[in-house]
Design a protein around this motif. Structure first.
Motif, mmCIF file in Angstrom:
data_model
loop_
_atom_site.group_PDB
_atom_site.id
_atom_site.type_symbol
_atom_site.label_atom_id
_atom_site.label_comp_id
_atom_site.label_asym_id
_atom_site.label_seq_id
_atom_site.Cartn_x
_atom_site.Cartn_y
_atom_site.Cartn_z
ATOM 1 N N ASP A 64 0.867 -1.169 0.000
ATOM 2 C CA ASP A 64 0.000 0.000 0.000
ATOM 3 C C ASP A 64 0.912 1.229 0.000
ATOM 4 O O ASP A 64 2.122 1.110 -0.140
ATOM 5 N N SER A 70 -0.948 -4.976 2.933
ATOM 6 C CA SER A 70 -2.125 -5.811 3.194
ATOM 7 C C SER A 70 -1.687 -7.255 2.973
ATOM 8 O O SER A 70 -1.264 -7.607 1.875
ATOM 9 N N THR A 72 -3.051 -10.872 2.868
ATOM 10 C CA THR A 72 -4.366 -11.484 2.711
ATOM 11 C C THR A 72 -4.296 -13.001 2.816
ATOM 12 O O THR A 72 -3.383 -13.629 2.287
ATOM 13 N N THR A 79 -7.529 -10.405 6.470
ATOM 14 C CA THR A 79 -6.408 -9.581 6.032
ATOM 15 C C THR A 79 -5.734 -8.964 7.246
ATOM 16 O O THR A 79 -6.400 -8.466 8.156
ATOM 17 N N TYR A 81 -3.523 -5.847 8.205
ATOM 18 C CA TYR A 81 -3.156 -4.526 7.688
ATOM 19 C C TYR A 81 -1.963 -4.003 8.492
ATOM 20 O O TYR A 81 -2.035 -3.894 9.721
ATOM 21 N N THR A 83 0.694 -0.808 8.956
ATOM 22 C CA THR A 83 0.860 0.615 8.697
ATOM 23 C C THR A 83 2.214 1.047 9.245
ATOM 24 O O THR A 83 2.537 0.753 10.401
#
Length: 187
Positions: A64, A70, A72, A79, A81, A83
């Motif tokens: 991203d 992500s 999956t 998923t 995530y 950051t």
């Protein structure tokens, strides 16, 4: 002695009683589908971001923006995530936001277990949260080197949050998230 009606009554009633004396039929209890997942195999994931980690080979990873990812699990409809945020004299704000994100689930959660993670050799420090109950996420974490890098991670399932039904998948992915934390290296 006996009347014909009485004899007829007994001849009809006794066989009926004998035939009806079977075990009571009870409904079967509800059962759940047993979900077995393959043994996890991990591979190192590295790109241009300032960190690397190991990922389950059964998962697919998509980059991203700003070194977020992500991860999956299509068969589990889940998923993770990730950051990434650089630290710019804002470590307290990043920590507060990560903790706030976890404790927003306290309404639906039965319990939130905190597991500190400290690896001074790799300069990786963080917290792993296991959220028990029907919350939207079952596992979350954050890791940092406390000076330059900060990463948060959380898993979401694309199903109604019923912890009993997603527990096998949640457990499997929780192990992958912990492995990600334990193998994370800063560049």
């Amino acid at each position: 002695m006996f009347h014909k009606k009485t004899i007829s009554f007994f001849l009809f009633t006794i066989p009926l009683l004998l035939l009806s004396c079977k075990d009571n039929v009870l409904p079967k209890p509800s059962s759940y589908l047993r979900l077995d997942y393959p043994e996890a195999r991990y591979a190192n994931f590295e790109n241009n971001c300032p960190f690397s980690f190991e990922i389950n080979e059964k998962a697919t990873i998509k980059a991203d923006k700003n070194c977020g990812f992500s991860i999956t699990y299509p068969k589990m409809k889940a998923t993770i995530y990730l950051t990434y945020k650089p630290i710019n004299n804002n470590i307290n704000n990043l920590l507060r936001d990560a903790q706030k994100l976890t404790y927003e689930h306290v309404i639906k959660a039965d319990d939130i277990l905190e597991q500190p993670y400290i690896n001074p050799d790799k300069k990786v420090y963080g917290m792993f949260y296991q959220v028990n109950g029907d919350a939207a996420t079952n596992s979350q974490f954050y890791v940092t080197d406390s000076t330059r890098h900060f990463i948060t991670g959380s898993v979401y399932f694309y199903a109604k949050p019923n912890f009993d039904s997603i527990m096998p998948a949640a457990s499997y992915i929780k192990n992958d998230m912990q492995r990600l934390m334990e193998t994370l290296k800063w560049k």
